[in-house]
Write a protein that holds these residues in place. Structure first.
Motif, PDB file in Angstrom:
ATOM      1  N   HIS A   1       0.847  -1.194   0.000  1.00 46.47           N
ATOM      2  CA  HIS A   1       0.000   0.000   0.000  1.00 46.47           C
ATOM      3  C   HIS A   1       0.886   1.249   0.000  1.00 46.47           C
ATOM      4  N   VAL A   2       0.546   2.189  -0.861  1.00 46.04           N
ATOM      5  CA  VAL A   2       1.255   3.466  -0.922  1.00 46.04           C
ATOM      6  C   VAL A   2       0.225   4.563  -0.678  1.00 46.04           C
ATOM      7  N   ASP A   3       0.424   5.355   0.383  1.00 44.33           N
ATOM      8  CA  ASP A   3      -0.543   6.397   0.750  1.00 44.33           C
ATOM      9  C   ASP A   3      -0.686   7.467  -0.324  1.00 44.33           C
ATOM     10  N   ASP A   4       0.421   7.890  -0.934  1.00 43.05           N
ATOM     11  CA  ASP A   4       0.376   8.960  -1.925  1.00 43.05           C
ATOM     12  C   ASP A   4       1.318   8.616  -3.077  1.00 43.05           C
ATOM     13  N   ALA A   5       2.607   8.827  -2.900  1.00 39.26           N
ATOM     14  CA  ALA A   5       3.624   8.503  -3.901  1.00 39.26           C
ATOM     15  C   ALA A   5       4.701   7.673  -3.196  1.00 39.26           C
ATOM     16  N   PRO A   6       5.381   6.793  -3.931  1.00 42.27           N
ATOM     17  CA  PRO A   6       6.362   5.935  -3.263  1.00 42.27           C
ATOM     18  C   PRO A   6       7.653   6.637  -2.850  1.00 42.27           C
ATOM     19  N   PHE A   7       7.891   7.841  -3.367  1.00 43.26           N
ATOM     20  CA  PHE A   7       9.112   8.568  -3.038  1.00 43.26           C
ATOM     21  C   PHE A   7       8.770   9.987  -2.609  1.00 43.26           C
ATOM     22  N   VAL A   8       9.729  10.634  -1.945  1.00 44.30           N
ATOM     23  CA  VAL A   8       9.610  12.044  -1.577  1.00 44.30           C
ATOM     24  C   VAL A   8      10.884  12.744  -2.053  1.00 44.30           C
ATOM     25  N   ALA A   9      10.711  13.833  -2.812  1.00 43.66           N
ATOM     26  CA  ALA A   9      11.860  14.643  -3.232  1.00 43.66           C
ATOM     27  C   ALA A   9      12.216  15.544  -2.057  1.00 43.66           C
ATOM     28  N   VAL A  10      13.406  15.327  -1.474  1.00 43.37           N
ATOM     29  CA  VAL A  10      13.763  15.994  -0.226  1.00 43.37           C
ATOM     30  C   VAL A  10      14.791  17.108  -0.384  1.00 43.37           C
ATOM     31  N   SER A  11      15.421  17.196  -1.564  1.00 48.17           N
ATOM     32  CA  SER A  11      16.344  18.304  -1.777  1.00 48.17           C
ATOM     33  C   SER A  11      16.382  18.670  -3.253  1.00 48.17           C
ATOM     34  N   LEU A  12      16.851  19.906  -3.501  1.00 42.92           N
ATOM     35  CA  LEU A  12      16.893  20.458  -4.846  1.00 42.92           C
ATOM     36  C   LEU A  12      18.194  21.208  -5.035  1.00 42.92           C
TER      37      LEU A  12
ATOM     38  N   THR B   1      15.830  12.154  -3.848  1.00 43.81           N
ATOM     39  CA  THR B   1      14.694  11.579  -3.117  1.00 43.81           C
ATOM     40  C   THR B   1      15.134  11.038  -1.758  1.00 43.81           C
ATOM     41  N   ASN B   2      14.161  10.634  -0.993  1.00 44.68           N
ATOM     42  CA  ASN B   2      14.406  10.050   0.327  1.00 44.68           C
ATOM     43  C   ASN B   2      15.178   8.733   0.256  1.00 44.68           C
ATOM     44  N   VAL B   3      15.251   8.102  -0.916  1.00 40.97           N
ATOM     45  CA  VAL B   3      16.039   6.877  -1.069  1.00 40.97           C
ATOM     46  C   VAL B   3      17.273   7.128  -1.935  1.00 40.97           C
ATOM     47  N   GLU B   4      17.655   8.410  -2.024  1.00 40.26           N
ATOM     48  CA  GLU B   4      18.888   8.867  -2.650  1.00 40.26           C
ATOM     49  C   GLU B   4      18.928   8.702  -4.168  1.00 40.26           C
ATOM     50  N   ASP B   5      17.760   8.573  -4.810  1.00 38.61           N
ATOM     51  CA  ASP B   5      17.713   8.652  -6.266  1.00 38.61           C
ATOM     52  C   ASP B   5      17.951  10.107  -6.641  1.00 38.61           C
ATOM     53  N   GLU B   6      18.718  10.349  -7.694  1.00 42.42           N
ATOM     54  CA  GLU B   6      18.949  11.700  -8.192  1.00 42.42           C
ATOM     55  C   GLU B   6      18.302  11.817  -9.558  1.00 42.42           C
TER      56      GLU B   6
ATOM     57  N   LEU C   1       7.121  14.840  -8.968  1.00 42.52           N
ATOM     58  CA  LEU C   1       8.171  14.653  -9.954  1.00 42.52           C
ATOM     59  C   LEU C   1       8.148  13.189 -10.383  1.00 42.52           C
ATOM     60  N   ARG C   2       8.157  12.943 -11.690  1.00 44.12           N
ATOM     61  CA  ARG C   2       8.251  11.563 -12.177  1.00 44.12           C
ATOM     62  C   ARG C   2       9.687  11.096 -11.959  1.00 44.12           C
ATOM     63  N   VAL C   3       9.852  10.025 -11.194  1.00 45.24           N
ATOM     64  CA  VAL C   3      11.180   9.524 -10.847  1.00 45.24           C
ATOM     65  C   VAL C   3      11.586   8.360 -11.743  1.00 45.24           C
ATOM     66  N   ARG C   4      10.669   7.425 -11.895  1.00 47.02           N
ATOM     67  CA  ARG C   4      10.897   6.254 -12.748  1.00 47.02           C
ATOM     68  C   ARG C   4       9.613   6.007 -13.530  1.00 47.02           C
TER      69      ARG C   4
ATOM     70  N   ALA D   1       7.531  11.029  -7.143  1.00 42.74           N
ATOM     71  CA  ALA D   1       7.940  11.506  -5.819  1.00 42.74           C
ATOM     72  C   ALA D   1       7.066  12.707  -5.490  1.00 42.74           C
ATOM     73  N   LEU D   2       6.526  12.730  -4.301  1.00 40.34           N
ATOM     74  CA  LEU D   2       5.885  13.930  -3.778  1.00 40.34           C
ATOM     75  C   LEU D   2       7.015  14.894  -3.437  1.00 40.34           C
ATOM     76  N   ILE D   3       6.907  16.128  -3.881  1.00 41.80           N
ATOM     77  CA  ILE D   3       7.947  17.106  -3.594  1.00 41.80           C
ATOM     78  C   ILE D   3       7.691  17.689  -2.205  1.00 41.80           C
ATOM     79  N   HIS D   4       8.668  17.530  -1.318  1.00 42.77           N
ATOM     80  CA  HIS D   4       8.556  18.001   0.060  1.00 42.77           C
ATOM     81  C   HIS D   4       8.220  19.489   0.075  1.00 42.77           C
ATOM     82  N   ARG D   5       7.481  19.907   1.056  1.00 39.33           N
ATOM     83  CA  ARG D   5       7.018  21.302   1.144  1.00 39.33           C
ATOM     84  C   ARG D   5       8.173  22.301   1.059  1.00 39.33           C
ATOM     85  N   ASN D   6       9.268  22.061   1.779  1.00 37.74           N
ATOM     86  CA  ASN D   6      10.403  22.999   1.737  1.00 37.74           C
ATOM     87  C   ASN D   6      11.001  23.094   0.341  1.00 37.74           C
ATOM     88  N   VAL D   7      11.050  21.967  -0.370  1.00 39.51           N
ATOM     89  CA  VAL D   7      11.578  21.956  -1.730  1.00 39.51           C
ATOM     90  C   VAL D   7      10.610  22.683  -2.666  1.00 39.51           C
TER      91      VAL D   7
END
Length: 189
Positions: A85-96, A111-116, A140-143, A148-154
């Motif tokens: 189960h995935v609540d929203d998106a499987p990844f979160v974009a945490v930095s830019l 992303t939170n799993v270090e995908d760039e 953001l489309r990752v794969r 990835a849901l883009i984190h609020r700060n990003v």
């Protein structure tokens, strides 16, 4: 077989990669073995049987074998496929990070799993509005078929980078990356 055994079996089936690339999950079509009690929360935290998975290497390993088939998320190996189960998106974009400026600008997300991922034609940005709150939800489309849901700060960083562009006779705020313009929202009056 219990869920605990399924997860152990699943981990054992993940091929050990020689290189840094992701496993070719798009080529694997094993039988579906049912759902397991695994969930990815909106903030990117992975849970197994209600408990957060605290070991980052394990989360990264699981994230390397996730695939979306229609509306269903699965973990897939060459011999087994299980639903999660995935609540929203499987990844979160945490930095830019930003390279260049204007139309030549390139936005690089981690992303939170270090995908760039560099936003562009293969990795588009989009913003949806929550139907109830009308809050923006940027992605953001990752794969292939995985966002990835883009984190609020990003997202705030993106808003700071926004420029105005006319689209179909209407002024829009958006950002450039990889030679493409990605609308964030209509220009306020």
């Amino acid at each position: 077989m219990t869920d605990t055994n399924k997860v152990g079996d699943l981990l054992a089936q993940i091929p050990k990669g020689e290189g840094k690339g992701l496993p070719p999950v798009h080529l694997w079509n094993p039988d579906f073995c049912g759902d397991i009690d695994m969930r990815i929360a909106r903030d990117g935290t992975w849970y197994y049987m209600g408990t957060p998975i605290g070991r980052k290497p394990m989360v990264k390993l699981f994230s390397s074998i996730i695939r979306r088939d229609g509306d269903k998320y699965v973990l897939v190996t060459p011999v087994e496929m299980v639903g999660i189960h995935v609540d929203d998106a499987p990844f979160v974009a945490v930095s830019l990070s930003v390279d260049g400026e204007g139309e030549a600008q390139v936005l690089r997300f981690t992303t939170n799993v270090e995908d760039e991922v560099a936003a562009g034609g293969e990795h588009p940005l989009r913003v949806e509005l929550d139907a109830l709150t009308e809050e923006p939800a940027p992605y953001l489309r990752v794969r292939t078929n995985l966002d990835a849901l883009i984190h609020r700060n990003v997202f705030y960083q993106l808003v700071e980078l926004a420029v105005t562009r006319e689209i179909d006779g209407k002024a829009w705020l958006g950002v450039w990356s990889g030679g493409e313009f990605f609308p964030i929202g209509p220009q306020p009056d």
